[in-house]
Design a protein around this motif. Structure first.
Motif, PDB file in Angstrom:
ATOM      1  N   SER A   1       1.218   6.833  -4.670  1.00 45.46           N
ATOM      2  CA  SER A   1       1.103   6.032  -3.444  1.00 45.46           C
ATOM      3  C   SER A   1       0.825   4.573  -3.781  1.00 45.46           C
ATOM      4  CB  SER A   1      -0.010   6.586  -2.548  1.00 45.46           C
ATOM      5  OG  SER A   1       0.337   7.870  -2.060  1.00 45.46           O
ATOM      6  N   ARG A   2       0.057   4.348  -4.831  1.00 46.15           N
ATOM      7  CA  ARG A   2      -0.201   2.974  -5.272  1.00 46.15           C
ATOM      8  C   ARG A   2       1.091   2.315  -5.763  1.00 46.15           C
ATOM      9  NH1 ARG A   2      -3.729   4.069  -8.699  1.00 46.15           N
ATOM     10  NH2 ARG A   2      -2.619   3.755 -10.667  1.00 46.15           N
TER      11      ARG A   2
ATOM     12  N   ASN B   1       4.051  -1.151 -12.132  1.00 52.51           N
ATOM     13  CA  ASN B   1       4.660   0.145 -11.829  1.00 52.51           C
ATOM     14  C   ASN B   1       5.292   0.764 -13.067  1.00 52.51           C
ATOM     15  OD1 ASN B   1       3.900  -0.291  -9.196  1.00 52.51           O
ATOM     16  ND2 ASN B   1       5.911   0.151  -8.327  1.00 52.51           N
TER      17      ASN B   1
ATOM     18  N   GLN C   1      -0.782  12.161  -6.348  1.00 54.43           N
ATOM     19  CA  GLN C   1      -0.443  11.502  -5.088  1.00 54.43           C
ATOM     20  C   GLN C   1      -1.053  10.104  -4.967  1.00 54.43           C
ATOM     21  OE1 GLN C   1       1.884  12.875  -2.917  1.00 54.43           O
ATOM     22  NE2 GLN C   1       2.054  14.203  -4.713  1.00 54.43           N
ATOM     23  N   ALA C   2      -2.293   9.950  -5.380  1.00 53.49           N
ATOM     24  CA  ALA C   2      -2.950   8.641  -5.256  1.00 53.49           C
ATOM     25  C   ALA C   2      -2.249   7.600  -6.125  1.00 53.49           C
ATOM     26  CB  ALA C   2      -4.423   8.753  -5.637  1.00 53.49           C
TER      27      ALA C   2
ATOM     28  N   HIS D   1       6.786  12.342  -5.667  1.00 48.54           N
ATOM     29  CA  HIS D   1       5.672  12.934  -4.920  1.00 48.54           C
ATOM     30  C   HIS D   1       5.786  14.455  -4.903  1.00 48.54           C
ATOM     31  CE1 HIS D   1       3.325   9.601  -3.186  1.00 48.54           C
ATOM     32  NE2 HIS D   1       4.462   8.917  -3.181  1.00 48.54           N
TER      33      HIS D   1
ATOM     34  N   ASP E   1       4.082   3.099  -4.732  1.00 48.09           N
ATOM     35  CA  ASP E   1       4.874   2.855  -3.518  1.00 48.09           C
ATOM     36  C   ASP E   1       4.439   1.560  -2.845  1.00 48.09           C
ATOM     37  OD1 ASP E   1       6.063   5.295  -4.021  1.00 48.09           O
ATOM     38  OD2 ASP E   1       4.901   6.378  -2.502  1.00 48.09           O
ATOM     39  N   LYS E   2       3.142   1.373  -2.754  1.00 52.21           N
ATOM     40  CA  LYS E   2       2.599   0.189  -2.084  1.00 52.21           C
ATOM     41  C   LYS E   2       2.995  -1.085  -2.818  1.00 52.21           C
ATOM     42  CE  LYS E   2      -1.764  -1.738  -0.357  1.00 52.21           C
ATOM     43  NZ  LYS E   2      -3.236  -1.526  -0.255  1.00 52.21           N
TER      44      LYS E   2
ATOM     45  N   SER F   1      10.061   9.374  -3.483  1.00 50.23           N
ATOM     46  CA  SER F   1       9.743  10.580  -2.705  1.00 50.23           C
ATOM     47  C   SER F   1       9.862  11.827  -3.573  1.00 50.23           C
ATOM     48  CB  SER F   1      10.684  10.695  -1.502  1.00 50.23           C
ATOM     49  OG  SER F   1      10.502   9.609  -0.619  1.00 50.23           O
TER      50      SER F   1
ATOM     51  N   THR G   1      13.695   4.066  -3.952  1.00 52.71           N
ATOM     52  CA  THR G   1      12.912   4.575  -2.822  1.00 52.71           C
ATOM     53  C   THR G   1      13.042   6.093  -2.702  1.00 52.71           C
ATOM     54  OG1 THR G   1      13.238   2.471  -1.650  1.00 52.71           O
ATOM     55  CG2 THR G   1      12.525   4.366  -0.344  1.00 52.71           C
TER      56      THR G   1
ATOM     57  N   THR H   1       6.746  -1.676  -2.330  1.00 50.64           N
ATOM     58  CA  THR H   1       7.034  -2.095  -0.956  1.00 50.64           C
ATOM     59  C   THR H   1       6.676  -3.562  -0.741  1.00 50.64           C
ATOM     60  OG1 THR H   1       6.647   0.151  -0.147  1.00 50.64           O
ATOM     61  CG2 THR H   1       6.551  -1.619   1.478  1.00 50.64           C
TER      62      THR H   1
END
Length: 256
Positions: free
Chosen positions: A205-206, A237, A201-202, A194, A208-209, A191, A187, A212
């Protein structure tokens, strides 16, 4: 005149070092991908032999065999070093032994699965040592991508491992609280990625999603077994992280 000659020698030396540095980056990437494919093999082999799964999906065996093929190709790119080729051959031979065993001999099969994971542990630790010898001077962006990919692979394989009381963990030192510790690092590193890749970023973020979504099941692995779903999301991932790493090496080669 002497000073001028010295300058020429220095320039020539730097020019010679540039392709060498690039070759080292490519070797580092190849070693990383070799390790990554080893984890894919271990993950899907455990899924394929998971007694909690009522139906054995042919795709699991196909996936780990594809990973073994890629490992062989990567070994050839590395020049077939004996310190990797020999344990890789042992790893493959044990898998073939398992595939040849009757499916109804579950206990005997699990003993072989344990031997396979021991072989993977030996192979991974050797590859990790060779990788560590190559990281000097490698850019932070590349190393961070590699570490995130590696630890995602590790938490996934560890998750699969928890479904086997008779199969040990040999690819890393595992102690109580290991899932929470690995999750925290993954986790935090997300960050960091990023910050290191503002133009991605896109994509990040995918990632990360997707992480999660599966994260609660990793932390509370004892409550809900979802081996195939966990592999599906985390492998996506890992593939993306490895793709981004390959792009870093490609860009470095163009700028050298």
């Amino acid at each position: 005149m002497v000073v001028h000659l010295k300058r020429i020698v220095i320039v020539l030396a730097l020019l010679c070092m540039a392709p060498l540095a690039q070759a080292d980056l490519q070797r580092l990437q190849t070693l990383h991908e070799f390790r990554s494919e080893g984890y894919i093999t271990g993950t899907y082999l455990l899924i394929d032999n998971n007694l909690y799964e009522r139906v054995r999906e042919p795709g699991n065996r196909e996936t780990y065999n594809q990973a073994l093929t890629r490992m062989d190709q990567l070994l050839r790119q590395l020049g077939n070093p004996n310190e990797l080729r020999n344990p890789y051959t042992d790893f493959v031979n044990l898998i073939r032994e398992l595939e040849g065993q009757p499916e109804d001999e579950a206990h005997f099969n699990l003993a072989t699965v344990n031997r396979i994971m021991q072989a993977h542990g030996r192979l991974e630790r050797t590859a990790a040592q060779l990788y560590s010898e190559q990281i000097g001077g490698a850019p932070e962006q590349l190393l961070t991508l590699h570490q995130q990919s590696l630890e995602t692979n590790q938490i996934l394989l560890l998750y699969q491992n928890t479904m086997f009381s008779s199969v040990g963990v040999y690819f890393m030192d595992a102690d109580e609280g290991i899932f929470a510790a690995m999750d925290k690092r993954i986790t935090e590193r997300a960050s960091q990625l990023h910050s290191l890749f503002p133009d991605q970023q896109a994509t990040l973020s995918r990632l990360d999603k997707q992480y999660t979504f599966i994260q609660p099941r990793l932390i509370k692995y004892y409550e809900d077994w979802v081996p195939t779903i966990a592999a599906f999301y985390l492998q996506r991932n890992i593939q993306t992280l490895d793709m981004l790493a390959r792009e870093q090496v490609r860009v470095a080669s163009q700028s050298s």
